[in-house]
Design a protein around this motif. Structure first.
Motif, PDB file in Angstrom:
ATOM      1  N   VAL A  48       0.830  -1.207   0.000  1.00  0.00           N
ATOM      2  CA  VAL A  48       0.000   0.000   0.000  1.00  0.00           C
ATOM      3  C   VAL A  48       0.865   1.258   0.000  1.00  0.00           C
ATOM      4  O   VAL A  48       0.627   2.189  -0.771  1.00  0.00           O
ATOM      5  N   ILE A  49       1.877   1.295   0.865  1.00  0.00           N
ATOM      6  CA  ILE A  49       2.741   2.481   0.923  1.00  0.00           C
ATOM      7  C   ILE A  49       3.597   2.590  -0.339  1.00  0.00           C
ATOM      8  O   ILE A  49       3.835   3.688  -0.839  1.00  0.00           O
ATOM      9  N   LEU A  50       4.024   1.463  -0.890  1.00  0.00           N
ATOM     10  CA  LEU A  50       4.787   1.514  -2.146  1.00  0.00           C
ATOM     11  C   LEU A  50       3.912   2.059  -3.273  1.00  0.00           C
ATOM     12  O   LEU A  50       4.380   2.864  -4.092  1.00  0.00           O
ATOM     13  N   GLY A  93       2.864  10.307  -4.523  1.00  0.00           N
ATOM     14  CA  GLY A  93       4.044  11.133  -4.321  1.00  0.00           C
ATOM     15  C   GLY A  93       4.926  10.577  -3.228  1.00  0.00           C
ATOM     16  O   GLY A  93       4.507   9.740  -2.431  1.00  0.00           O
ATOM     17  N   GLU A  94       6.151  11.066  -3.188  1.00  0.00           N
ATOM     18  CA  GLU A  94       7.123  10.552  -2.227  1.00  0.00           C
ATOM     19  C   GLU A  94       7.040  11.314  -0.910  1.00  0.00           C
ATOM     20  O   GLU A  94       7.908  12.119  -0.561  1.00  0.00           O
ATOM     21  N   PHE A  95       5.962  11.034  -0.176  1.00  0.00           N
ATOM     22  CA  PHE A  95       5.758  11.603   1.145  1.00  0.00           C
ATOM     23  C   PHE A  95       4.913  10.644   1.967  1.00  0.00           C
ATOM     24  O   PHE A  95       4.174   9.844   1.423  1.00  0.00           O
ATOM     25  N   ASP A  96       5.059  10.747   3.276  1.00  0.00           N
ATOM     26  CA  ASP A  96       4.290   9.918   4.202  1.00  0.00           C
ATOM     27  C   ASP A  96       2.843  10.430   4.188  1.00  0.00           C
ATOM     28  O   ASP A  96       2.609  11.623   4.419  1.00  0.00           O
ATOM     29  N   PRO A  97       1.870   9.558   3.917  1.00  0.00           N
ATOM     30  CA  PRO A  97       0.486  10.026   3.811  1.00  0.00           C
ATOM     31  C   PRO A  97      -0.110  10.581   5.115  1.00  0.00           C
ATOM     32  O   PRO A  97      -1.051  11.355   5.067  1.00  0.00           O
ATOM     33  N   ILE A  98       0.457  10.238   6.247  1.00  0.00           N
ATOM     34  CA  ILE A  98      -0.077  10.750   7.512  1.00  0.00           C
ATOM     35  C   ILE A  98       0.708  11.964   7.994  1.00  0.00           C
ATOM     36  O   ILE A  98       0.132  12.999   8.311  1.00  0.00           O
ATOM     37  N   PRO A 102       8.712  14.007   3.783  1.00  0.00           N
ATOM     38  CA  PRO A 102       9.271  13.358   2.587  1.00  0.00           C
ATOM     39  C   PRO A 102       9.623  11.902   2.905  1.00  0.00           C
ATOM     40  O   PRO A 102      10.096  11.593   4.000  1.00  0.00           O
ATOM     41  N   LEU A 103       9.367  11.031   1.941  1.00  0.00           N
ATOM     42  CA  LEU A 103       9.581   9.597   2.154  1.00  0.00           C
ATOM     43  C   LEU A 103       9.907   8.931   0.831  1.00  0.00           C
ATOM     44  O   LEU A 103       9.258   9.197  -0.185  1.00  0.00           O
ATOM     45  N   CYS A 104      10.916   8.085   0.841  1.00  0.00           N
ATOM     46  CA  CYS A 104      11.227   7.303  -0.361  1.00  0.00           C
ATOM     47  C   CYS A 104      11.263   5.822   0.014  1.00  0.00           C
ATOM     48  O   CYS A 104      11.370   5.450   1.187  1.00  0.00           O
ATOM     49  N   LYS A 105      11.178   4.999  -1.010  1.00  0.00           N
ATOM     50  CA  LYS A 105      11.094   3.544  -0.854  1.00  0.00           C
ATOM     51  C   LYS A 105      12.228   2.972   0.014  1.00  0.00           C
ATOM     52  O   LYS A 105      12.012   2.086   0.833  1.00  0.00           O
ATOM     53  N   SER A 106      13.421   3.509  -0.146  1.00  0.00           N
ATOM     54  CA  SER A 106      14.584   2.969   0.568  1.00  0.00           C
ATOM     55  C   SER A 106      14.520   3.219   2.075  1.00  0.00           C
ATOM     56  O   SER A 106      15.257   2.592   2.837  1.00  0.00           O
ATOM     57  N   GLN A 107      13.640   4.109   2.521  1.00  0.00           N
ATOM     58  CA  GLN A 107      13.526   4.412   3.946  1.00  0.00           C
ATOM     59  C   GLN A 107      12.584   3.461   4.684  1.00  0.00           C
ATOM     60  O   GLN A 107      12.504   3.498   5.911  1.00  0.00           O
ATOM     61  N   LEU A 108      11.882   2.624   3.954  1.00  0.00           N
ATOM     62  CA  LEU A 108      10.942   1.693   4.573  1.00  0.00           C
ATOM     63  C   LEU A 108      11.699   0.506   5.166  1.00  0.00           C
ATOM     64  O   LEU A 108      12.528  -0.107   4.501  1.00  0.00           O
ATOM     65  N   ILE A 109      11.378   0.185   6.397  1.00  0.00           N
ATOM     66  CA  ILE A 109      12.052  -0.910   7.106  1.00  0.00           C
ATOM     67  C   ILE A 109      10.986  -1.891   7.576  1.00  0.00           C
ATOM     68  O   ILE A 109       9.961  -1.478   8.130  1.00  0.00           O
ATOM     69  N   PRO A 110      11.196  -3.193   7.381  1.00  0.00           N
ATOM     70  CA  PRO A 110      10.218  -4.170   7.885  1.00  0.00           C
ATOM     71  C   PRO A 110       9.990  -3.976   9.385  1.00  0.00           C
ATOM     72  O   PRO A 110      10.941  -3.819  10.152  1.00  0.00           O
TER      73      PRO A 110
END
Length: 189
Positions: free
Chosen positions: A141-143, A150-155, A159-167
């Motif tokens: 969903v976030i991807l 856009g490259e931002f956190d919806p809440i 700014p947010l990019c794919k590489s910043q997501l951590i399991p």
């Protein structure tokens, strides 16, 4: 204890999800595998729950019969039925009902706790990831949000990019523990 058809289906779907996630985390195939896994796990829970409910009901009826028999024997040994004996018997029946209601709680569908659900879809997590701001989302969903919106956190709107997501392994384990205890939560429709 041997595995039935559903047990093997669950096992194979779990392996397929892990393989699919490693090959392509954005794949729709992972969602399809999850749906099949959830159906199989729900069917497995439904079967076990039905058996468990039947066993509990049989045991409850046997306990109620024993209480009735005990009350009959107690009152037949004394001269008449005392109010105290009747009240004690009613209290035991009430307590018995509470015990069996508590035993059936895990098989009774309720709400999934909010912390185990994605903030966007409100569905239980399958593959949770956490952002630098501390918000946890379902990976797919976030991807999709990052790609389509856009490259931002919806809440937080940070700014947010794919590489910043951590399991988020802690939430993933909490979800699995919840599902292990509450198989009804696998129901997807």
């Amino acid at each position: 204890m041997g595995r039935g058809y559903v047990g093997y289906l669950v096992l194979y779907c779990g392996w397929a999800m892990d393989l699919g996630r490693g090959a392509n985390p954005n794949s729709y195939m992972i969602e399809e595998i999850w749906q099949e896994l959830a159906k199989a796990k729900y069917l497995e829970w439904e079967s076990e729950s039905t058996k468990h409910t039947w066993e509990l009901q049989t045991l409850k009826e046997a306990c109620e019969s024993a209480l009735e028999e005990k009350h009959f024997l107690d009152t037949s040994q004394t001269e008449g039925v005392s109010d105290e004996a009747t009240e004690a018997n009613a209290a035991q029946f009430e307590l018995l009902g509470q015990v069996f209601a508590k035993a059936a709680e895990d098989d009774t569908p309720s709400e999934v706790p909010d912390y185990l659900c994605c903030k966007i879809t409100l569905d239980i997590f399958r593959d949770p990831v956490i952002t630098p701001s501390g918000v946890t989302y379902e990976r797919a969903v976030i991807l999709n949000h990052l790609k389509e919106v856009g490259e931002f956190d919806p809440i937080t709107r940070a700014p947010l990019c794919k590489s910043q997501l951590i399991p988020n392994l802690a939430i993933k384990e909490a979800v699995q523990a919840f599902l292990d205890k509450h198989g009804w939560a696998y129901k997807t429709d």
